[in-house]
Design a protein around this motif. Structure first.
Motif, short mmCIF file in Angstrom:
data_model
loop_
_atom_site.label_atom_id
_atom_site.label_comp_id
_atom_site.label_asym_id
_atom_site.label_seq_id
_atom_site.Cartn_x
_atom_site.Cartn_y
_atom_site.Cartn_z
N UNK A 67 0.82 -1.21 0.00
CA UNK A 67 0.00 0.00 0.00
C UNK A 67 0.85 1.27 0.00
N UNK A 68 2.16 1.09 -0.30
CA UNK A 68 3.09 2.22 -0.42
C UNK A 68 3.12 3.08 0.85
N UNK A 69 3.07 2.41 2.00
CA UNK A 69 3.11 3.11 3.28
C UNK A 69 4.45 2.89 3.96
N UNK A 70 4.79 3.80 4.87
CA UNK A 70 6.02 3.67 5.65
C UNK A 70 5.73 4.11 7.07
N UNK A 71 6.56 3.67 8.00
CA UNK A 71 6.40 4.07 9.40
C UNK A 71 7.78 4.29 10.00
N UNK A 72 7.92 4.05 11.30
CA UNK A 72 9.20 4.29 11.95
C UNK A 72 10.07 3.06 11.98
N UNK A 73 11.21 3.18 12.66
CA UNK A 73 12.11 2.05 12.82
C UNK A 73 12.94 1.76 11.59
N UNK A 74 13.74 0.70 11.68
CA UNK A 74 14.61 0.33 10.57
C UNK A 74 13.81 -0.09 9.34
N UNK A 75 12.69 -0.77 9.54
CA UNK A 75 11.88 -1.17 8.41
C UNK A 75 11.31 0.04 7.69
N UNK A 76 11.05 1.11 8.42
CA UNK A 76 10.60 2.35 7.78
C UNK A 76 11.67 2.88 6.84
N UNK A 77 12.92 2.84 7.28
CA UNK A 77 14.04 3.27 6.44
C UNK A 77 14.14 2.38 5.21
N UNK B 9 12.05 7.38 15.18
CA UNK B 9 10.78 7.11 14.51
C UNK B 9 10.23 8.37 13.85
N UNK B 10 10.32 9.49 14.55
CA UNK B 10 9.81 10.76 14.02
C UNK B 10 10.57 11.16 12.76
N UNK B 11 11.90 11.05 12.80
CA UNK B 11 12.73 11.42 11.65
C UNK B 11 12.41 10.53 10.44
N UNK B 12 12.26 9.22 10.67
CA UNK B 12 11.98 8.29 9.57
C UNK B 12 10.62 8.58 8.95
#
Length: 320
Positions: free
Chosen positions: A34-44, A169-172
């Motif tokens: 769904x072309x979404x991203x969040x925090x953490x390493x997986x977000x990167x 998390x906020x930066x990612x």
């Protein structure tokens, strides 16, 4: 006894394997399709995949980045760094690659897991991620990533782990706003504030639900252990876990006998392991576990209060 330990170890690795699969499903089945991203390493890793037009898959960047972080962790903490964490990272990378190819698992139109209301996607992903990571932590593992970064930062700078996680998390989440046509090989629509809110919703869901799957996490725990074999338990905590123990004198009102109660402060990750050891030493032991919002001192966090610093400064000026 040895056979029981072998069976327990096998069971823990089976649970960890299942947990890493659930963790990867949250991303490769729900967030990434769904072309979404969040925090953490997986977000990167998702941002890298989107920016490269899918040329660098999240599974590849996840493995490479974590491999570098593990090397740094070994340099900082020594070779005692958890093998289960390394196992979790390897299995997560494998499952990320597999689930990416298993299109029937993806939450897209025409598939069973498709969710028409897009707002529910990050909520479901957050629940799956908390379940996977929670089970990993409960069984002594971790998926690495920002956990390793936070531990390294905390070792050299007097900042709380929760603060490090929040900032990263906020930066990612904000970084995904860089994704717009012309950024690398990105060919999708430019990310907006709406996409940021999807990421924040996943992070909040994860934070609110992880305690449902584990007594582990980033907070500290205060344990009261009631056992006639308190000396053996205390020796294990001091010598093996390298944690402090306080022996409290008490009286059992029913028996009218003097008792010795162990007061122990641990991180949440350590609670599960100690509970198993206590049960092996004394199956009749009684353990009371309470959450401690903040713990300051050797082995935990440094005292960080403005009043203390101000007082030290005033004392120094007085001496001058």
């Amino acid at each position: 006894m040895k056979q029981n330990k072998v069976l327990k170890t096998i069971w823990e690795y089976l649970v960890i394997t299942f947990a890493t699969f659930v963790f990867t499903v949250s991303w490769e089945a729900f967030m990434i399709p769904n072309q979404m991203s969040a925090g953490g390493m997986m977000g990167v890793c998702t941002i890298i995949e989107y920016a490269t037009g899918g040329m660098v898959k999240a599974s590849l960047s996840f493995f490479v980045i974590n491999a570098v972080l593990i090397l740094l962790a070994v340099m900082v903490f020594g070779f005692g760094f958890g093998f289960k964490t390394i196992y979790c990272i390897i299995m997560s990378s494998v499952f990320l690659w597999l689930v990416d190819d298993w299109s029937w698992l993806h939450a897209i139109p025409g598939n069973f897991f498709y969710v028409e209301d897009k707002t529910l996607v990050p909520i479901i992903a957050g629940i799956f991620e908390s379940m996977g990571l929670g089970l990993c932590i409960k069984n002594g593992g971790s998926t690495g990533g920002t956990d390793i970064i936070a531990l390294i930062v905390n070792k050299y700078w007097p900042v709380s782990l929760s603060g490090v996680f929040f900032v990263m998390d906020f930066v990612v989440v904000i970084a995904q706003l860089l994704l717009r046509p012309g950024f690398g090989s990105y060919a999708g629509e430019a990310k907006t504030f709406n996409d940021v809110m999807y990421g924040i919703l996943e992070i909040v869901t994860f934070a609110l639900t992880i305690n449902m799957f584990t007594v582990g996490g980033k907070a500290k725990m205060q344990l009261l252990v009631f056992s006639d074999k308190y000396e053996e338990i205390a020796d294990y905590v001091c010598n093996t876990m390298e944690r402090g123990v306080t022996v409290l004198k008490s009286v059992g009102w029913y028996t009218k006998r003097d008792k010795n109660v162990l007061l122990i402060l641990l991180t949440r990750q350590e609670v599960s392991g100690l509970s198993k050891v206590v049960n092996e030493i004394d199956p009749k032991a009684f353990i009371s576990i309470n959450s401690a919002s903040e713990v300051y001192g050797e082995g935990f966090e440094e005292i960080k209060t403005g009043k203390v610093k101000l007082k030290l400064k005033q004392d120094g000026e007085t001496k001058k």
